[in-house]
Design a protein around this motif. Structure first.
Motif, PDB file in Angstrom:
ATOM      1  N   ALA A 145      -3.736   5.390 -89.621  1.00  0.00           N
ATOM      2  CA  ALA A 145      -2.745   4.987 -90.468  1.00  0.00           C
ATOM      3  C   ALA A 145      -2.699   5.481 -91.723  1.00  0.00           C
ATOM      4  N   GLU A 146      -4.101   6.062 -92.225  1.00  0.00           N
ATOM      5  CA  GLU A 146      -4.011   6.562 -93.573  1.00  0.00           C
ATOM      6  C   GLU A 146      -3.741   8.016 -93.433  1.00  0.00           C
ATOM      7  N   VAL A 147      -4.152   8.465 -92.464  1.00  0.00           N
ATOM      8  CA  VAL A 147      -3.766  10.048 -92.110  1.00  0.00           C
ATOM      9  C   VAL A 147      -2.179   9.942 -91.914  1.00  0.00           C
ATOM     10  N   ARG A 148      -1.648   9.158 -91.274  1.00  0.00           N
ATOM     11  CA  ARG A 148      -0.163   9.142 -91.122  1.00  0.00           C
ATOM     12  C   ARG A 148       0.597   8.847 -92.539  1.00  0.00           C
ATOM     13  N   ARG A 149       0.208   8.071 -93.088  1.00  0.00           N
ATOM     14  CA  ARG A 149       0.657   7.942 -94.548  1.00  0.00           C
ATOM     15  C   ARG A 149       0.515   9.316 -95.472  1.00  0.00           C
ATOM     16  N   GLU A 150      -0.539  10.005 -95.395  1.00  0.00           N
ATOM     17  CA  GLU A 150      -0.561  11.199 -96.209  1.00  0.00           C
ATOM     18  C   GLU A 150       0.241  12.187 -95.610  1.00  0.00           C
ATOM     19  N   THR A 151       0.110  12.231 -94.333  1.00  0.00           N
ATOM     20  CA  THR A 151       1.121  13.341 -93.630  1.00  0.00           C
ATOM     21  C   THR A 151       2.561  13.285 -93.874  1.00  0.00           C
ATOM     22  N   LEU A 152       3.107  12.070 -93.700  1.00  0.00           N
ATOM     23  CA  LEU A 152       4.389  11.789 -94.108  1.00  0.00           C
ATOM     24  C   LEU A 152       4.789  11.628 -95.764  1.00  0.00           C
ATOM     25  N   LYS A 153       3.651  12.135 -96.356  1.00  0.00           N
ATOM     26  CA  LYS A 153       3.846  11.796 -97.922  1.00  0.00           C
ATOM     27  C   LYS A 153       4.552  10.680 -98.521  1.00  0.00           C
ATOM     28  N   LEU A 154       3.939   9.503 -97.949  1.00  0.00           N
ATOM     29  CA  LEU A 154       4.615   8.383 -98.671  1.00  0.00           C
ATOM     30  C   LEU A 154       3.687   7.523 -99.180  1.00  0.00           C
ATOM     31  N   ASP A 155       4.200   6.720-100.399  1.00  0.00           N
ATOM     32  CA  ASP A 155       3.127   6.065-101.018  1.00  0.00           C
ATOM     33  C   ASP A 155       2.630   4.856-100.222  1.00  0.00           C
TER      34      ASP A 155
END
Length: 566
Positions: free
Chosen positions: A255-265
């Motif tokens: 989930a953290e990788v997803r957040r970073e890849t999508l460039k979301l806070d």
């Protein structure tokens, strides 16, 4: 793959209580004076019960295909209220007659062990005063299908079922995703109180069934009724903990990788299904017909027999695949006890998830076909841990032939990655639903507010979907209401996780020795439920095991396979 011919019943007659009661009486009155006459009696009883099961199956299938047709609902309710309650005492008397026969000891104890054990358990659980309650439950729990089947939303001026609308959650435009999510959840919220009230009424009825059968709670009754001879509630608790400790951290990391890849806070609930590469959602087929045809080709490559099963279903029109308003939610493979073939029902919206649902139900279908020639109908009454092994294994071993759906290599890799990530996501969700049911049925007098609080605590324990719920707390608190199993098949859920582990093990074998793994898999399916779960898993070349160490080893394998796909 041929219809079983009747020898005890007339080939054609209308199934009503008045027409079938004489056959129950004949079986009850028949003299059994040898082991041979006992076996003949068992086969005649099996034929009667298969005919009834298939009649009920068609009533259920037709009702779920169109929940708006009052006649189809009435036909289903007729069986549930006018046939089932009246045959229940006769069934119990037949069980007594069988167990009391001195010739039971002369039967092949290895061959009939599961059958005898099952009838003894049915005798233990039977209570005359539960007949009407179980009938009421059959009718009451079907209200979920009617409520859910009526749900739809309007997006861009067009009406969609919720399954169809979920495709917008894969859109690369975050604004589109949020709008779809808001509309879907707002529509669900309209019936939140109705579903809460329905669930409360079901819990009350089920608790009374348990008390009548001298159980402290419905959880303990359900374990007995589901024939859970091979594991205990304590094993389930240990399993929940193992999932929490082993799998949840993997998903939190993803989930953290997803957040970073999508460039979301922060990840929001509408950010979990979009492809992180920024590519549009996978579309492996365009309609239900194409889904079926491509599945047939995929199965044929895996094993000719598997392809022939789906081909027969196509020829016999034993499928209803596409989502539409008024159709019940979910998907299933319903075995037709007499014909030896099943019916596949699902709500395809032409998404990747529908591909995995199709091969999942296709695995069940192969199971129905390959075990159709077993001597007794009871031999085909599969325990869920065995049934779901067939379907969940098929999801994984079929992946090598998903090139029938994806001609582009990059899309094929994406599909396999998504599938393995779904495998990982399945385990905590199963643990959540199972844990929730343990609480619900051991606290039968709880209020709606207490249930909401319990759900919230359990959901957060397993990551709460690994998203941020600010301003959507009420959605999170009622997200359990979308789970059909809670309403219609209580406690049938932990089996998915147990079978998921078994499926990973089957796939692991398949990666090493494909042909042998498929033959072992088919050999296990051919047994139906004539052996213990452990023996069936052993035949498939795997362990019946859901210990923390076993889970950890299998998760390491899945992570390694995921890495290869990057």
């Amino acid at each position: 793959m041929t219809t079983n011919k009747r020898s005890f019943l007339p080939e054609h007659f209308e199934i009503k209580f008045e027409t079938i009661e004489p056959f129950y009486k004949e079986l009850l009155d028949r003299e059994i004076d040898s082991v041979e006459t006992l076996i003949h009696w068992m086969r005649d009883r099996s034929e009667l019960e298969a005919a009834l099961e298939e009649d009920f199956a068609w009533r259920y299938i037709k009702m779920t295909c169109d929940t708006t047709d009052e006649k189809l609902l009435a036909d289903f309710q007729y069986f549930a209220t006018e046939i089932e309650p009246k045959i229940a005492p006769h069934t119990n008397e037949l069980n007594k007659k069988f167990i009391a026969s001195p010739f039971v000891e002369q039967l092949d104890q290895q061959k009939y062990f599961i059958y005898i054990r099952s009838l003894k358990k049915q005798l233990e659980l039977f209570r005359e005063k539960n007949i009407q309650l179980l009938s009421d439950l059959q009718v009451e729990q079907q209200k979920f299908a009617a409520i859910s089947g009526a749900m739809s939303v309007e997006i861009n001026g067009k009406e969609y079922t919720l399954e169809q609308a979920a495709n917008f959650l894969k859109d690369t435009d975050r604004t589109v995703r949020k709008e779809a999510y808001d509309k879907i959840t707002a529509r669900r919220a309209q019936d939140k109180d109705k579903l809460d009230d329905l669930y409360t009424s079901l819990i009350k009825l089920r608790h009374q069934v348990a008390k009548n059968a001298d159980f402290e709670n419905y959880r303990d009754y359900a374990f007995a009724a589901l024939g859970r001879f091979d594991y205990t509630k304590e094993d389930c608790f240990a399993f929940h903990e193992a999932i929490e400790k082993v799998v949840v951290p993997i998903l939190a990391e993803q989930a953290e990788v997803r957040r970073e890849t999508l460039k979301l806070d922060k990840l929001k609930p509408w950010d979990t299904d979009v492809d992180v590469t920024g590519k549009p959602a996978l579309k492996p087929f365009n309609n239900g017909q194409e889904l079926l045809d491509k599945s047939i080709l995929c199965f044929e490559k895996l094993h000719p027999y598997m392809g022939s099963c789906l081909k027969t279903m196509k020829e016999k029109h034993l499928v209803d695949l596409e989502s539409r308003k008024g159709k019940a939610p979910g998907g299933y493979n319903y075995p037709l006890a007499e014909t030896g073939m099943p019916f596949i029902f699902m709500n395809s919206a032409n998404s990747f998830r529908d591909l995995t649902t199709m091969v999942h139900e296709g695995g069940h279908a192969v199971h129905t076909f390959i075990s159709s020639d077993l001597e007794l109908n009871d031999f085909k009454h599969l325990t869920s841990e065995v049934a779901e092994l067939a379907s969940m294994s098929m999801e994984l071993i079929s992946m090598d032939h998903w090139d029938e759906f994806f001609t582009n290599d990059e899309d094929l890799l994406r599909a396999k990655r998504d599938q393995l990530k779904d495998v990982l996501k399945t385990l905590p969700w199963v643990a959540i639903i199972d844990c929730f049911q343990h609480w619900v049925y051991t606290h039968p007098e709880h209020t709606t507010a207490e249930r909401t609080q319990a759900w919230t605590g359990i959901y957060k324990r397993f990551g709460a979907g690994f998203v941020e719920w600010t301003d959507y707390e009420s959605v999170m608190q009622s997200i359990w209401q979308k789970q059909l199993h809670l309403f219609e098949v209580p406690f049938y859920y932990i089996e998915y996780a147990i079978a998921q582990l078994g499926a990973i093990a089957v796939w692991k074998n398949f990666k090493q020795h494909p042909e042998k793994a498929v033959e072992d898999y088919l050999a296990a399916l051919k047994l139906g439920y004539t052996k213990t779960i452990g023996d069936i898993y052993k035949t498939a070349g795997i362990e019946f095991n859901f210990s923390k160490k076993y889970i950890s080893d299998l998760m390491d394998f899945v992570k390694a396979e995921l890495k290869k796909l990057n």
